[in-house]
Write a protein that holds these residues in place. Sequence first.
Motif, PDB file in Angstrom:
ATOM      1  N   MET A   1      44.777  30.769  -4.883  1.00 33.09           N
ATOM      2  CA  MET A   1      45.618  29.645  -4.498  1.00 33.09           C
ATOM      3  C   MET A   1      45.552  29.503  -2.974  1.00 33.09           C
ATOM      4  O   MET A   1      45.709  30.471  -2.248  1.00 33.09           O
ATOM      5  N   LYS A   2      45.337  28.280  -2.521  1.00 31.42           N
ATOM      6  CA  LYS A   2      45.291  28.033  -1.082  1.00 31.42           C
ATOM      7  C   LYS A   2      46.692  28.124  -0.493  1.00 31.42           C
ATOM      8  O   LYS A   2      47.685  27.933  -1.202  1.00 31.42           O
ATOM      9  N   ARG A   3      46.730  28.379   0.811  1.00 28.29           N
ATOM     10  CA  ARG A   3      47.997  28.546   1.520  1.00 28.29           C
ATOM     11  C   ARG A   3      48.013  27.608   2.723  1.00 28.29           C
ATOM     12  O   ARG A   3      47.123  27.664   3.572  1.00 28.29           O
ATOM     13  N   PHE A   4      49.050  26.753   2.789  1.00 26.27           N
ATOM     14  CA  PHE A   4      49.161  25.781   3.861  1.00 26.27           C
ATOM     15  C   PHE A   4      50.539  25.833   4.509  1.00 26.27           C
ATOM     16  O   PHE A   4      51.533  26.151   3.854  1.00 26.27           O
ATOM     17  N   ILE A   5      50.563  25.482   5.790  1.00 32.25           N
ATOM     18  CA  ILE A   5      51.819  25.267   6.512  1.00 32.25           C
ATOM     19  C   ILE A   5      51.992  23.760   6.632  1.00 32.25           C
ATOM     20  O   ILE A   5      51.062  23.051   7.024  1.00 32.25           O
ATOM     21  N   GLN A  25      52.242  20.931  -3.796  1.00 37.91           N
ATOM     22  CA  GLN A  25      53.160  21.959  -4.302  1.00 37.91           C
ATOM     23  C   GLN A  25      52.739  22.599  -5.618  1.00 37.91           C
ATOM     24  O   GLN A  25      52.808  23.817  -5.739  1.00 37.91           O
ATOM     25  N   PRO A  26      52.231  21.873  -6.584  1.00 39.85           N
ATOM     26  CA  PRO A  26      51.854  22.564  -7.825  1.00 39.85           C
ATOM     27  C   PRO A  26      50.576  23.391  -7.700  1.00 39.85           C
ATOM     28  O   PRO A  26      50.321  24.251  -8.527  1.00 39.85           O
ATOM     29  N   LYS A  27      49.779  23.145  -6.667  1.00 40.48           N
ATOM     30  CA  LYS A  27      48.472  23.801  -6.612  1.00 40.48           C
ATOM     31  C   LYS A  27      48.235  24.659  -5.380  1.00 40.48           C
ATOM     32  O   LYS A  27      47.143  25.181  -5.211  1.00 40.48           O
ATOM     33  N   ALA A  28      49.239  24.814  -4.516  1.00 42.77           N
ATOM     34  CA  ALA A  28      49.059  25.597  -3.291  1.00 42.77           C
ATOM     35  C   ALA A  28      50.358  26.318  -2.937  1.00 42.77           C
ATOM     36  O   ALA A  28      51.447  25.906  -3.339  1.00 42.77           O
ATOM     37  N   GLU A  29      50.212  27.382  -2.174  1.00 35.28           N
ATOM     38  CA  GLU A  29      51.357  28.076  -1.588  1.00 35.28           C
ATOM     39  C   GLU A  29      51.695  27.331  -0.300  1.00 35.28           C
ATOM     40  O   GLU A  29      50.836  27.192   0.575  1.00 35.28           O
ATOM     41  N   PHE A 163      46.876   6.422   0.802  1.00 38.14           N
ATOM     42  CA  PHE A 163      45.635   6.350   1.565  1.00 38.14           C
ATOM     43  C   PHE A 163      45.602   7.442   2.634  1.00 38.14           C
ATOM     44  O   PHE A 163      44.632   8.180   2.765  1.00 38.14           O
ATOM     45  N   VAL A 164      46.686   7.544   3.399  1.00 34.76           N
ATOM     46  CA  VAL A 164      46.750   8.543   4.474  1.00 34.76           C
ATOM     47  C   VAL A 164      46.793   9.959   3.889  1.00 34.76           C
ATOM     48  O   VAL A 164      46.097  10.858   4.351  1.00 34.76           O
ATOM     49  N   VAL A 165      47.603  10.160   2.852  1.00 32.49           N
ATOM     50  CA  VAL A 165      47.713  11.489   2.243  1.00 32.49           C
ATOM     51  C   VAL A 165      46.371  11.926   1.651  1.00 32.49           C
ATOM     52  O   VAL A 165      45.974  13.087   1.784  1.00 32.49           O
ATOM     53  N   ALA A 166      45.643  11.014   1.047  1.00 31.04           N
ATOM     54  CA  ALA A 166      44.312  11.350   0.509  1.00 31.04           C
ATOM     55  C   ALA A 166      43.380  11.808   1.624  1.00 31.04           C
ATOM     56  O   ALA A 166      42.599  12.740   1.443  1.00 31.04           O
ATOM     57  N   ARG A 167      43.455  11.159   2.774  1.00 31.94           N
ATOM     58  CA  ARG A 167      42.629  11.564   3.923  1.00 31.94           C
ATOM     59  C   ARG A 167      42.997  12.978   4.380  1.00 31.94           C
ATOM     60  O   ARG A 167      42.133  13.784   4.718  1.00 31.94           O
ATOM     61  N   ILE A 168      44.291  13.279   4.394  1.00 36.41           N
ATOM     62  CA  ILE A 168      44.737  14.620   4.769  1.00 36.41           C
ATOM     63  C   ILE A 168      44.196  15.639   3.770  1.00 36.41           C
ATOM     64  O   ILE A 168      43.646  16.681   4.153  1.00 36.41           O
ATOM     65  N   LEU A 169      44.343  15.350   2.490  1.00 37.58           N
ATOM     66  CA  LEU A 169      43.859  16.261   1.448  1.00 37.58           C
ATOM     67  C   LEU A 169      42.352  16.482   1.564  1.00 37.58           C
ATOM     68  O   LEU A 169      41.866  17.610   1.427  1.00 37.58           O
ATOM     69  N   ASP A 170      41.613  15.412   1.824  1.00 38.98           N
ATOM     70  CA  ASP A 170      40.164  15.537   2.010  1.00 38.98           C
ATOM     71  C   ASP A 170      39.854  16.493   3.162  1.00 38.98           C
ATOM     72  O   ASP A 170      38.968  17.346   3.051  1.00 38.98           O
ATOM     73  N   VAL A 174      41.074  19.878  -0.312  1.00 36.05           N
ATOM     74  CA  VAL A 174      41.806  19.893  -1.572  1.00 36.05           C
ATOM     75  C   VAL A 174      41.360  18.696  -2.397  1.00 36.05           C
ATOM     76  O   VAL A 174      41.438  17.553  -1.930  1.00 36.05           O
ATOM     77  N   GLU A 175      40.901  18.964  -3.609  1.00 39.37           N
ATOM     78  CA  GLU A 175      40.494  17.862  -4.480  1.00 39.37           C
ATOM     79  C   GLU A 175      41.691  16.966  -4.758  1.00 39.37           C
ATOM     80  O   GLU A 175      42.803  17.438  -4.980  1.00 39.37           O
TER      81      GLU A 175
END
Length: 184
Positions: A1-5, A25-29, A163-170, A174-175
Amino acid sequence: MKRFILAVTGASGVCYARRLFDVLQPKAELHVVISERGAELLRLELDLSPSYFEKENATVYKNSKINTSIASGSFKTDGMVIVPASMGTVGRIAAGISASLVERAADVVLKEKGKLIVVPREAPFSTIHLKNMLALDQAGALILPANPGFYNNPKSVGDLVDFVVARILDQLGVEQDIMPPYSA
């Protein structure tokens, strides 16, 4: 599981932080820090309290408590996102000032050559803002302004946020399936 701040600071646009949190939240710490002004804007813009972020896989820290695990170089993370990033926060991090947990955690991510994504939500930018963002870029941060695109024919404010959140995830690696890649 990935870990992000995830840091939420005092710029308008806390909807980006909530959506990013909901997707991750469901896929990362997650390790969440909310500045005092960020907490005010959560109430003002979304009628939420910081307790919203107290969920499974998430730890919420007080911004005033600098002596925590995420303020140490020994805390390994897959990245930190400051969303929205106030210009005050940007300026203090760019100057190497670590008076709060948000600033110290960002400073640590930079010194450890980790991934720091800063999502400023301000308009227009002054020369000082631009110089501070340039300093962060030169230190290794990624500046990703909350500037949604329109080629996906957004139908709602939620589409613009996605749109912005998808760019952050990319950028976090994070898929995501909230925004398809551009195709002509």
